[in-house]
Design a protein around this motif. Structure first.
Motif, PDB file in Angstrom:
ATOM      1  N   ILE A 137     -11.291  -4.309  -2.987  1.00 53.66           N
ATOM      2  CA  ILE A 137      -9.882  -4.545  -2.636  1.00 53.66           C
ATOM      3  C   ILE A 137      -9.740  -5.848  -1.852  1.00 53.66           C
ATOM      4  O   ILE A 137      -8.856  -6.666  -2.127  1.00 53.66           O
ATOM      5  CB  ILE A 137      -9.334  -3.354  -1.814  1.00 53.66           C
ATOM      6  CG1 ILE A 137      -9.242  -2.096  -2.691  1.00 53.66           C
ATOM      7  CG2 ILE A 137      -7.963  -3.682  -1.225  1.00 53.66           C
ATOM      8  CD1 ILE A 137      -9.113  -0.810  -1.909  1.00 53.66           C
ATOM      9  N   ARG A 138     -10.616  -6.057  -0.877  1.00 51.51           N
ATOM     10  CA  ARG A 138     -10.573  -7.305  -0.088  1.00 51.51           C
ATOM     11  C   ARG A 138     -10.828  -8.520  -0.971  1.00 51.51           C
ATOM     12  O   ARG A 138     -10.222  -9.579  -0.781  1.00 51.51           O
ATOM     13  CB  ARG A 138     -11.610  -7.252   1.035  1.00 51.51           C
ATOM     14  CG  ARG A 138     -11.275  -6.263   2.136  1.00 51.51           C
ATOM     15  CD  ARG A 138     -12.205  -6.448   3.327  1.00 51.51           C
ATOM     16  NE  ARG A 138     -12.043  -5.372   4.286  1.00 51.51           N
ATOM     17  CZ  ARG A 138     -12.848  -4.312   4.353  1.00 51.51           C
ATOM     18  NH1 ARG A 138     -13.889  -4.218   3.534  1.00 51.51           N
ATOM     19  NH2 ARG A 138     -12.634  -3.367   5.251  1.00 51.51           N
ATOM     20  N   ASP A 172      -5.639   1.498  -8.502  1.00 50.45           N
ATOM     21  CA  ASP A 172      -5.851   2.903  -8.157  1.00 50.45           C
ATOM     22  C   ASP A 172      -7.246   3.251  -8.650  1.00 50.45           C
ATOM     23  O   ASP A 172      -8.216   2.617  -8.236  1.00 50.45           O
ATOM     24  CB  ASP A 172      -4.776   3.780  -8.789  1.00 50.45           C
ATOM     25  CG  ASP A 172      -4.892   5.247  -8.373  1.00 50.45           C
ATOM     26  OD1 ASP A 172      -5.343   5.512  -7.255  1.00 50.45           O
ATOM     27  OD2 ASP A 172      -4.545   6.131  -9.180  1.00 50.45           O
ATOM     28  N   SER A 229     -13.473  -0.700  -0.730  1.00 51.85           N
ATOM     29  CA  SER A 229     -12.841  -1.582   0.261  1.00 51.85           C
ATOM     30  C   SER A 229     -13.221  -3.034   0.015  1.00 51.85           C
ATOM     31  O   SER A 229     -12.379  -3.933   0.118  1.00 51.85           O
ATOM     32  CB  SER A 229     -13.256  -1.165   1.678  1.00 51.85           C
ATOM     33  OG  SER A 229     -12.775   0.126   1.980  1.00 51.85           O
ATOM     34  N   ARG A 274       3.606  -1.331   3.951  1.00 54.56           N
ATOM     35  CA  ARG A 274       2.976  -0.015   3.858  1.00 54.56           C
ATOM     36  C   ARG A 274       4.029   1.073   3.678  1.00 54.56           C
ATOM     37  O   ARG A 274       4.899   1.250   4.530  1.00 54.56           O
ATOM     38  CB  ARG A 274       2.156   0.240   5.122  1.00 54.56           C
ATOM     39  CG  ARG A 274       1.113  -0.836   5.422  1.00 54.56           C
ATOM     40  CD  ARG A 274       0.715  -0.844   6.883  1.00 54.56           C
ATOM     41  NE  ARG A 274       1.882  -1.063   7.743  1.00 54.56           N
ATOM     42  CZ  ARG A 274       1.876  -0.855   9.058  1.00 54.56           C
ATOM     43  NH1 ARG A 274       0.793  -0.402   9.667  1.00 54.56           N
ATOM     44  NH2 ARG A 274       2.958  -1.085   9.773  1.00 54.56           N
ATOM     45  N   VAL A 280      -7.624  -1.530   5.334  1.00 56.47           N
ATOM     46  CA  VAL A 280      -8.435  -2.499   4.600  1.00 56.47           C
ATOM     47  C   VAL A 280      -7.756  -3.866   4.555  1.00 56.47           C
ATOM     48  O   VAL A 280      -8.403  -4.907   4.672  1.00 56.47           O
ATOM     49  CB  VAL A 280      -8.706  -1.992   3.163  1.00 56.47           C
ATOM     50  CG1 VAL A 280      -9.444  -3.038   2.341  1.00 56.47           C
ATOM     51  CG2 VAL A 280      -9.510  -0.696   3.201  1.00 56.47           C
ATOM     52  N   LEU A 281      -6.423  -3.874   4.427  1.00 63.12           N
ATOM     53  CA  LEU A 281      -5.667  -5.113   4.238  1.00 63.12           C
ATOM     54  C   LEU A 281      -4.859  -5.516   5.468  1.00 63.12           C
ATOM     55  O   LEU A 281      -3.949  -6.349   5.378  1.00 63.12           O
ATOM     56  CB  LEU A 281      -4.722  -4.956   3.038  1.00 63.12           C
ATOM     57  CG  LEU A 281      -5.405  -4.666   1.701  1.00 63.12           C
ATOM     58  CD1 LEU A 281      -4.369  -4.283   0.642  1.00 63.12           C
ATOM     59  CD2 LEU A 281      -6.221  -5.859   1.233  1.00 63.12           C
ATOM     60  N   LEU A 309      -1.386  -1.052  -4.126  1.00 67.49           N
ATOM     61  CA  LEU A 309      -2.610  -0.269  -3.968  1.00 67.49           C
ATOM     62  C   LEU A 309      -2.259   1.165  -3.576  1.00 67.49           C
ATOM     63  O   LEU A 309      -1.469   1.391  -2.662  1.00 67.49           O
ATOM     64  CB  LEU A 309      -3.492  -0.894  -2.885  1.00 67.49           C
ATOM     65  CG  LEU A 309      -4.689  -0.074  -2.395  1.00 67.49           C
ATOM     66  CD1 LEU A 309      -5.715   0.108  -3.504  1.00 67.49           C
ATOM     67  CD2 LEU A 309      -5.328  -0.747  -1.176  1.00 67.49           C
ATOM     68  N   THR A 316       0.850  -1.191   0.000  1.00 69.12           N
ATOM     69  CA  THR A 316       0.000   0.000   0.000  1.00 69.12           C
ATOM     70  C   THR A 316       0.885   1.241   0.000  1.00 69.12           C
ATOM     71  O   THR A 316       1.907   1.279   0.676  1.00 69.12           O
ATOM     72  CB  THR A 316      -0.947   0.038   1.217  1.00 69.12           C
ATOM     73  OG1 THR A 316      -0.180   0.098   2.422  1.00 69.12           O
ATOM     74  CG2 THR A 316      -1.845  -1.187   1.240  1.00 69.12           C
ATOM     75  N   ARG A 328      -6.655   5.026  -0.414  1.00 74.46           N
ATOM     76  CA  ARG A 328      -7.879   4.340  -0.018  1.00 74.46           C
ATOM     77  C   ARG A 328      -7.780   3.625   1.325  1.00 74.46           C
ATOM     78  O   ARG A 328      -8.350   2.565   1.512  1.00 74.46           O
ATOM     79  CB  ARG A 328      -8.324   3.376  -1.115  1.00 74.46           C
ATOM     80  CG  ARG A 328      -8.774   4.134  -2.339  1.00 74.46           C
ATOM     81  CD  ARG A 328      -8.805   3.341  -3.624  1.00 74.46           C
ATOM     82  NE  ARG A 328      -9.159   4.255  -4.701  1.00 74.46           N
ATOM     83  CZ  ARG A 328      -8.272   5.049  -5.324  1.00 74.46           C
ATOM     84  NH1 ARG A 328      -7.000   5.020  -4.970  1.00 74.46           N
ATOM     85  NH2 ARG A 328      -8.665   5.882  -6.267  1.00 74.46           N
ATOM     86  N   GLY A 330      -5.652   1.813   2.482  1.00 71.16           N
ATOM     87  CA  GLY A 330      -5.329   0.421   2.195  1.00 71.16           C
ATOM     88  C   GLY A 330      -4.697  -0.323   3.349  1.00 71.16           C
ATOM     89  O   GLY A 330      -4.921  -1.528   3.517  1.00 71.16           O
ATOM     90  N   SER A 331      -3.892   0.373   4.160  1.00 73.30           N
ATOM     91  CA  SER A 331      -3.232  -0.298   5.279  1.00 73.30           C
ATOM     92  C   SER A 331      -4.248  -0.809   6.297  1.00 73.30           C
ATOM     93  O   SER A 331      -4.001  -1.795   6.992  1.00 73.30           O
ATOM     94  CB  SER A 331      -2.242   0.652   5.964  1.00 73.30           C
ATOM     95  OG  SER A 331      -2.880   1.851   6.361  1.00 73.30           O
TER      96      SER A 331
END
Length: 202
Positions: A91-92, A34, A88, A120, A111-112, A103, A8, A106, A108-109
């Motif tokens: 992405i998952r 993105d 989200s 990250r 979400v994932l 990624l 991310t 968003r 991302g850190s």
């Protein structure tokens, strides 16, 4: 690549974070997520992607949101929140499928966060360099570019702080914070690649 790798990249506006992420994904031979996420969403939802982009990485506007209160909970429904949650979920879904990807933004850190091979990064740069980049890329004058940098940084900070854990600029949220001002796009991407190699993730 034997194991799944998820990278991310959070970025300040004008730092070249998106281009650096694209280049890193290319070097790694993995996917890149993105605004392409919105194209996939538009097909699934039957909505013009330009409409979705209007609400991309934005926090709900409290004057435009509709709040519904029930006995046990409060639900706020807004276009920004709907787009954020749909992104989200997408992405998952990509991560659950075992795909490796880079990624951009968003939150991302967050979400994932449950994936073991998540790395990250935060890309920034000196303010004058970022303003100059926006002047060149967006064809703006100095004052316009300066306002755009401040506006987008403020928006990205608000989005991360709304949907992520920890503050946007906090070192605790990232394995590596890097300025692209001196290295430029190519060498910054190479630096991130070398870092992943040192971590024995690639």
């Amino acid at each position: 690549m034997e194991k799944q790798l998820l990278v991310t990249i959070s970025r300040t506006y004008g730092s070249g974070g998106k281009v650096i992420g694209e280049r890193l994904a290319e070097m790694l031979g993995i996917g890149f997520l993105d605004r392409e996420i919105l194209d996939h969403m538009s097909k699934e939802l039957g909505i013009d992607p330009e409409v979705l982009r209007e609400y991309d990485e934005k926090v709900p506007n409290r004057f435009m949101s509709r709040t519904v209160r029930t006995m046990n909970t409060t639900v706020t429904n807004s276009p920004e929140k709907i787009v954020a949650e749909a992104q989200s979920e997408y992405i998952r879904k990509q991560a659950k499928a075992g795909k490796s990807f880079v990624l951009i933004g968003r939150a991302g850190s967050e979400v994932l966060k449950d994936y073991p091979y998540l790395v990250r990064f935060f890309i920034t740069g000196r303010i004058e360099n970022r303003i100059s980049r926006i002047m060149e890329v967006r064809h703006m004058d100095y004052d316009e570019a300066k306002k755009a940098v401040r506006r987008h940084d403020r928006s990205r900070r608000a989005y991360h702080n709304a949907y992520g854990s920890g503050k946007w600029e906090s070192p605790d949220n990232y394995e590596l914070i890097l300025s692209s001002s001196d290295l430029g796009v190519e060498r910054t991407a190479r630096y991130l690649y070398d870092y992943l190699k040192l971590r024995e993730l690639i």
